[in-house]
Design a protein around this motif. Structure first.
Motif, short mmCIF file in Angstrom:
data_model
loop_
_atom_site.label_atom_id
_atom_site.label_comp_id
_atom_site.label_asym_id
_atom_site.label_seq_id
_atom_site.Cartn_x
_atom_site.Cartn_y
_atom_site.Cartn_z
N GLY A 167 84.18 23.42 62.54
CA GLY A 167 83.34 23.05 61.42
C GLY A 167 83.06 24.20 60.48
N ALA A 168 81.89 24.14 59.86
CA ALA A 168 81.51 25.14 58.86
C ALA A 168 80.01 25.37 58.93
CB ALA A 168 81.91 24.66 57.46
N ARG A 169 79.58 26.46 58.33
CA ARG A 169 78.16 26.76 58.22
C ARG A 169 77.77 26.69 56.75
NH1 ARG A 169 81.09 31.22 58.96
NH2 ARG A 169 80.78 33.03 57.61
N ALA A 170 76.49 26.65 56.49
CA ALA A 170 76.02 26.58 55.10
C ALA A 170 76.29 27.90 54.38
CB ALA A 170 74.52 26.27 55.08
N ARG A 171 76.75 27.80 53.16
CA ARG A 171 76.97 29.00 52.35
C ARG A 171 75.62 29.56 51.91
NH1 ARG A 171 80.09 27.84 47.09
NH2 ARG A 171 81.69 27.22 48.59
N GLU A 172 75.46 30.86 52.07
CA GLU A 172 74.20 31.50 51.69
C GLU A 172 74.27 32.04 50.27
OE1 GLU A 172 72.98 34.48 54.41
OE2 GLU A 172 72.71 33.09 56.09
#
Length: 359
Positions: free
Chosen positions: A98-103
């Motif tokens: 998956g992916a993580r939220a872009r900061e």
């Protein structure tokens, strides 16, 4: 399988019974619906509704589910996945991380929440219930869904976005989204850039916007850490070919962590599509995935909309609910407002090839 999101669980479900399937997941709970997290935060669904599959479901399917297990490294030579719980040999390894939220790269980013997993959702829900408000930074799928559902639930909601259009749509279609959400109570601040955040709100190029609770939804960053550490080729995501193969022998990647020809799929529906095609390929069946054709159906509060295929350029309305886009005489995309049955029918026609004169 490394990962138990929409792609991972779909692949495990399809392959169980044919292969010995092990799912490695660092979370504490079995698969849950991430697209429903905004509904949960808004109080429109209960926590139990998030979980379509119980632990017993995995057991009945013969799927070994290893929760709270973090994949550390792929030993490509020995074909072993190294985890915090020991070594796991594999014949085929699928990365569905998956992916993580872009900061955001702004001052005060510690005051901005992100939403990517159930723990994030619990924290956002607690703060929203305590304060009765939310400011959303970003006008993508997640930002619009969260804003619409919280407004529907009666919370004070503001949304800032750097453009005056949404989701790559034209101004006419974007105005439909904006109008419907404004009717629900969402306050928009468009064509502004985020400059900094503090405890009371955010400073933008268009002025200061107050809110004690702020959430940043400006995109995703694929989780490629284990691939990179293991010497598997990565770009923004784990690089794959048209059959989801990575640069490592017998290692595949699907969903938001995978990158094909510069594209990240970015939706749960896309990840599930990856999984269905890959499961056929691994079982020796012929199948292929059209990476150029993207389609998603979403619901912003009471507004449902489907975006099908390519929707750039000048479109024309077939009726009050359907706008189609063509290249020459061929329909290449469409946007359907409020009629999911019509959307699925039209998607099939576009995939098969349909002329504008035949609609």
């Amino acid at each position: 399988m490394v990962g138990n999101g929409p792609g991972g669980v779909e692949l495990a479900k399809n392959l169980s019974g044919t292969f010995d399937v092990t799912v490695v997941d660092r979370e504490e709970v079995p698969h849950y619906s991430k697209p429903m997290l905004s509904l949960y935060i808004a109080g429109l669904v209960g926590r139990k509704k998030l979980f379509p599959y119980s632990i017993e479901w995995y057991e009945r399917r013969g799927i070994e589910l290893l929760l709270e297990t973090e994949a550390k490294l792929i030993d490509r030579g020995r074909k072993v996945l190294m985890t915090n719980g020991g070594e796991l040999p594999y014949d085929v390894l699928v990365l569905a991380t998956g992916a993580r939220a872009r900061e955001p790269g702004v001052e005060g980013k510690e005051y901005l929440l992100t939403l990517r997993d159930l723990d994030d959702a619990e924290e956002v829900r607690r703060l929203v219930e305590e304060n009765g408000e939310l400011l959303v930074v970003g006008g993508g799928f997640m930002g619009l869904e969260l804003a619409a559902n919280l407004a529907k639930a009666g919370y004070r909601v503001k949304l800032i976005h750097r453009r005056d259009t949404f989701l790559g749509l034209d101004r006419e279609l974007s105005s439909i989204i904006r109008k419907r959400l404004e009717e629900s109570g969402v306050e928009f601040h468009l064509n502004v850039d985020l400059l900094r955040a503090d405890s009371n709100g955010v400073a933008t190029s268009g002025g200061y916007v107050k809110s004690r609770v702020k959430l940043c939804a400006i995109g995703i960053t694929p989780n490629v850490g284990i691939a990179r550490k293991s010497g598997v080729h990565v770009g923004r995501g784990v690089l794959i070919d048209e059959e989801f193969r990575t640069s490592a022998r017998d290692v595949y990647a699907i969903g938001d962590c995978a990158e094909y020809n510069g594209t990240i799929c970015g939706t749960a529906r896309g990840a599930m599509g990856h999984a269905r095609v890959l499961s056929d390929l691994l079982m020796g069946k012929e199948n292929s995935y059209d990476f150029d054709f993207r389609s998603t159906v979403f619901k912003f509060g009471d507004l449902s909309m489907a975006i099908i295929g390519r929707t750039r350029g000048q479109g024309r309305w077939l009726d009050e609910n359907v706008k189609v886009f063509a290249e020459g005489e061929w329909v290449v995309g469409a946007v359907v407002v409020g009629n999911s049955r019509k959307a699925f029918s039209l998607e099939a026609k576009i995939k098969d090839g349909v002329r504008t004169s035949d609609l």
